[in-house]
Scaffold this motif. Structure first.
Motif, PDB file in Angstrom:
ATOM      1  N   ILE A   1       0.843  -1.209   0.000  1.00 50.71           N
ATOM      2  CA  ILE A   1       0.000   0.000   0.000  1.00 50.71           C
ATOM      3  C   ILE A   1       0.871   1.250   0.000  1.00 50.71           C
ATOM      4  CG2 ILE A   1      -1.676   1.325   1.339  1.00 50.71           C
ATOM      5  CD1 ILE A   1      -2.814  -1.356   2.310  1.00 50.71           C
ATOM      6  N   ALA A   2       1.923   1.250   0.828  1.00 49.77           N
ATOM      7  CA  ALA A   2       2.822   2.403   0.889  1.00 49.77           C
ATOM      8  C   ALA A   2       3.524   2.618  -0.453  1.00 49.77           C
ATOM      9  CB  ALA A   2       3.846   2.203   1.997  1.00 49.77           C
ATOM     10  N   ALA A   3       3.953   1.532  -1.096  1.00 45.83           N
ATOM     11  CA  ALA A   3       4.627   1.639  -2.396  1.00 45.83           C
ATOM     12  C   ALA A   3       3.681   2.171  -3.467  1.00 45.83           C
ATOM     13  CB  ALA A   3       5.189   0.279  -2.803  1.00 45.83           C
ATOM     14  N   ALA A   4       2.445   1.666  -3.476  1.00 51.61           N
ATOM     15  CA  ALA A   4       1.459   2.128  -4.458  1.00 51.61           C
ATOM     16  C   ALA A   4       1.128   3.606  -4.255  1.00 51.61           C
ATOM     17  CB  ALA A   4       0.195   1.282  -4.365  1.00 51.61           C
ATOM     18  N   LEU A   5       0.985   4.019  -3.002  1.00 54.83           N
ATOM     19  CA  LEU A   5       0.699   5.421  -2.704  1.00 54.83           C
ATOM     20  C   LEU A   5       1.869   6.310  -3.094  1.00 54.83           C
ATOM     21  CD1 LEU A   5      -1.212   7.509  -1.528  1.00 54.83           C
ATOM     22  CD2 LEU A   5      -0.313   6.983   0.745  1.00 54.83           C
ATOM     23  N   TYR A   6       3.085   5.827  -2.871  1.00 54.79           N
ATOM     24  CA  TYR A   6       4.282   6.586  -3.252  1.00 54.79           C
ATOM     25  C   TYR A   6       4.313   6.824  -4.763  1.00 54.79           C
ATOM     26  CZ  TYR A   6       9.224   7.616  -4.058  1.00 54.79           C
ATOM     27  OH  TYR A   6      10.405   8.196  -4.451  1.00 54.79           O
ATOM     28  N   LEU A   7       4.069   5.788  -5.540  1.00 53.20           N
ATOM     29  CA  LEU A   7       4.068   5.926  -6.996  1.00 53.20           C
ATOM     30  C   LEU A   7       2.956   6.860  -7.453  1.00 53.20           C
ATOM     31  CD1 LEU A   7       4.772   2.226  -8.022  1.00 53.20           C
ATOM     32  CD2 LEU A   7       6.373   4.151  -8.064  1.00 53.20           C
ATOM     33  N   ALA A   8       1.784   6.758  -6.814  1.00 48.92           N
ATOM     34  CA  ALA A   8       0.672   7.636  -7.172  1.00 48.92           C
ATOM     35  C   ALA A   8       1.008   9.096  -6.882  1.00 48.92           C
ATOM     36  CB  ALA A   8      -0.587   7.212  -6.413  1.00 48.92           C
ATOM     37  N   ILE A   9       1.666   9.351  -5.757  1.00 53.25           N
ATOM     38  CA  ILE A   9       2.048  10.720  -5.405  1.00 53.25           C
ATOM     39  C   ILE A   9       3.063  11.273  -6.395  1.00 53.25           C
ATOM     40  CG2 ILE A   9       3.283  12.113  -3.702  1.00 53.25           C
ATOM     41  CD1 ILE A   9       1.987  10.341  -1.534  1.00 53.25           C
ATOM     42  N   VAL A  10       4.092  10.483  -6.693  1.00 56.64           N
ATOM     43  CA  VAL A  10       5.187  10.949  -7.554  1.00 56.64           C
ATOM     44  C   VAL A  10       4.714  11.203  -8.978  1.00 56.64           C
ATOM     45  CG1 VAL A  10       7.392  10.298  -8.600  1.00 56.64           C
ATOM     46  CG2 VAL A  10       6.996   9.904  -6.158  1.00 56.64           C
ATOM     47  N   PHE A  11       3.915  10.270  -9.529  1.00 57.05           N
ATOM     48  CA  PHE A  11       3.586  10.346 -10.948  1.00 57.05           C
ATOM     49  C   PHE A  11       2.238  11.002 -11.255  1.00 57.05           C
ATOM     50  CE2 PHE A  11       6.663   6.846 -10.792  1.00 57.05           C
ATOM     51  CZ  PHE A  11       7.555   7.276 -11.759  1.00 57.05           C
ATOM     52  N   TRP A  12       1.378  11.151 -10.232  1.00 56.92           N
ATOM     53  CA  TRP A  12       0.061  11.716 -10.532  1.00 56.92           C
ATOM     54  C   TRP A  12      -0.375  12.797  -9.554  1.00 56.92           C
ATOM     55  CZ3 TRP A  12      -5.063  11.303  -8.408  1.00 56.92           C
ATOM     56  CH2 TRP A  12      -6.045  11.793  -9.266  1.00 56.92           C
ATOM     57  N   LEU A  13      -0.466  12.465  -8.252  1.00 54.89           N
ATOM     58  CA  LEU A  13      -1.041  13.398  -7.290  1.00 54.89           C
ATOM     59  C   LEU A  13      -0.254  14.698  -7.191  1.00 54.89           C
ATOM     60  CD1 LEU A  13      -2.061  10.913  -4.450  1.00 54.89           C
ATOM     61  CD2 LEU A  13      -3.590  12.136  -5.992  1.00 54.89           C
ATOM     62  N   HIS A  14       1.050  14.590  -6.996  1.00 56.59           N
ATOM     63  CA  HIS A  14       1.858  15.802  -6.783  1.00 56.59           C
ATOM     64  C   HIS A  14       1.891  16.693  -8.027  1.00 56.59           C
ATOM     65  CE1 HIS A  14       4.928  18.314  -4.875  1.00 56.59           C
ATOM     66  NE2 HIS A  14       4.661  17.668  -3.759  1.00 56.59           N
ATOM     67  N   PRO A  15       2.197  16.161  -9.220  1.00 62.93           N
ATOM     68  CA  PRO A  15       2.223  17.054 -10.374  1.00 62.93           C
ATOM     69  C   PRO A  15       0.863  17.598 -10.800  1.00 62.93           C
ATOM     70  CG  PRO A  15       2.639  14.785 -11.032  1.00 62.93           C
ATOM     71  CD  PRO A  15       2.664  14.819  -9.541  1.00 62.93           C
ATOM     72  N   ARG A  16      -0.215  16.788 -10.645  1.00 65.79           N
ATOM     73  CA  ARG A  16      -1.507  17.220 -11.168  1.00 65.79           C
ATOM     74  C   ARG A  16      -2.322  18.018 -10.149  1.00 65.79           C
ATOM     75  NH1 ARG A  16      -4.042  12.835 -15.344  1.00 65.79           N
ATOM     76  NH2 ARG A  16      -2.108  12.359 -16.464  1.00 65.79           N
ATOM     77  N   ILE A  17      -2.249  17.632  -8.878  1.00 63.11           N
ATOM     78  CA  ILE A  17      -3.053  18.325  -7.864  1.00 63.11           C
ATOM     79  C   ILE A  17      -2.267  19.461  -7.219  1.00 63.11           C
ATOM     80  CG2 ILE A  17      -4.245  18.037  -5.664  1.00 63.11           C
ATOM     81  CD1 ILE A  17      -4.998  15.242  -6.512  1.00 63.11           C
ATOM     82  N   ILE A  18      -1.022  19.187  -6.840  1.00 64.85           N
ATOM     83  CA  ILE A  18      -0.193  20.224  -6.211  1.00 64.85           C
ATOM     84  C   ILE A  18       0.364  21.173  -7.283  1.00 64.85           C
ATOM     85  CG2 ILE A  18       1.771  20.652  -4.676  1.00 64.85           C
ATOM     86  CD1 ILE A  18      -0.580  19.163  -3.411  1.00 64.85           C
ATOM     87  N   GLY A  19       0.579  20.641  -8.515  1.00 61.63           N
ATOM     88  CA  GLY A  19       1.100  21.483  -9.579  1.00 61.63           C
ATOM     89  C   GLY A  19       2.604  21.587  -9.588  1.00 61.63           C
ATOM     90  N   ALA A  20       3.291  20.651  -8.921  1.00 57.97           N
ATOM     91  CA  ALA A  20       4.752  20.690  -8.846  1.00 57.97           C
ATOM     92  C   ALA A  20       5.299  19.314  -9.233  1.00 57.97           C
ATOM     93  CB  ALA A  20       5.229  21.077  -7.459  1.00 57.97           C
ATOM     94  N   PRO A  21       5.788  19.141 -10.485  1.00 54.61           N
ATOM     95  CA  PRO A  21       6.367  17.861 -10.875  1.00 54.61           C
ATOM     96  C   PRO A  21       7.572  17.516 -10.027  1.00 54.61           C
ATOM     97  CG  PRO A  21       5.978  19.284 -12.781  1.00 54.61           C
ATOM     98  CD  PRO A  21       5.791  20.129 -11.566  1.00 54.61           C
ATOM     99  N   LEU A  22       7.701  16.225  -9.695  1.00 56.50           N
ATOM    100  CA  LEU A  22       8.805  15.785  -8.857  1.00 56.50           C
ATOM    101  C   LEU A  22       9.942  15.169  -9.674  1.00 56.50           C
ATOM    102  CD1 LEU A  22       6.799  14.174  -5.933  1.00 56.50           C
ATOM    103  CD2 LEU A  22       7.897  16.405  -5.990  1.00 56.50           C
ATOM    104  N   LEU A  23       9.675  14.805 -10.921  1.00 53.53           N
ATOM    105  CA  LEU A  23      10.685  14.170 -11.762  1.00 53.53           C
ATOM    106  C   LEU A  23      10.977  15.026 -12.976  1.00 53.53           C
ATOM    107  CD1 LEU A  23       9.360  10.493 -11.672  1.00 53.53           C
ATOM    108  CD2 LEU A  23      11.145  11.510 -10.256  1.00 53.53           C
TER     109      LEU A  23
END
Length: 226
Positions: free
Chosen positions: A204-226
């Motif tokens: 669950i932690a790994a899946a949430l991490y990938l979701a944050i890095v590739f989708w949640l952070h760039p699309r909702i926060i507006g700040a790409p991490l990669l």
């Protein structure tokens, strides 16, 4: 910036002035434990909303530092932070709201062998990393409020349980756990319980991490991490 500062002060003060004073038991008597928990959660969400809107509106040009490699550090440590959070939510914790005090035979399991406050440490470490990553005054105020609340909150919870529990309950809880992550393991007061954490929590932690890095952070926060 004044609006953000007021929101951050209100967020931290509301938690400590309500949950760590005599006001909490009086509210519990009048509202019941569940009623109090609902009201407390509602005010916390409202204050977080106020802080978030103030943070978005605050100027971001007051840069305090620019640290190389801090984004990579955050990406490296976030899986551990998410494991603390998910494991802490999944593990029955005597110090959590509406949980019974432990008996003399109680022993920590899972993530509680790392720290007796895994969720609080997850929020605290998340906030500290984001303070470093943002490097500006607005980020310091916004994420600093979460860091102060989470890390000082671990001490407040310990103090509250030490007062309210029977001495043998607090002794059983504190003797085999530590507030500071991995301290009880280093002092050989407990052993790391990987089996108690389990592969499901890790997945669950790994899946949430990938979701944050590739989708949640760039699309909702507006700040790409990669």
């Amino acid at each position: 910036m004044l609006n953000l500062t007021l929101a951050a002060i209100a967020f931290v003060a509301a938690h400590f002035l309500i949950s760590s004073t005599g006001l909490r038991p009086r509210l519990v008597v009048r509202l019941g434990e569940r009623g109090y928990a609902g009201l407390f959660s509602a005010q916390a969400l409202a204050l977080i909303g106020w802080m978030a809107m103030a943070f978005r509106a605050a100027p971001r040009d007051q840069v305090l530092w620019m640290l190389p490699g801090v984004v990579h550090l955050t990406l490296t440590l976030m899986p551990v932070i998410l494991l603390l959070a998910i494991g802490g939510i999944a593990a029955p914790n005597p110090s959590a709201v509406m949980m019974a005090a432990p008996d003399r035979a109680w022993q920590p399991k899972g993530i509680l062998t790392v720290t007796r406050h895994p969720v609080m440490w997850a929020f605290g470490l998340w906030a500290l990393l984001h303070i470093l990553a943002n490097g500006d005054l607005a980020g310091l105020i916004f994420f600093g409020a979460f860091a102060v609340l989470a890390l000082a909150g671990t001490l407040a919870i310990d103090a509250k349980k030490r007062r309210s529990w029977a001495p043998e309950s607090w002794q059983a809880f504190s003797a085999s756990t530590s507030n500071l992550p991995f301290l009880a393991i280093a002092q050989k007061r407990t052993r790391f319980d990987w089996r108690g954490i389990g592969w499901k929590t890790l997945a669950i932690a790994a899946a949430l991490y990938l979701a944050i890095v590739f989708w949640l952070h760039p699309r909702i926060i507006g700040a790409p991490l990669l």
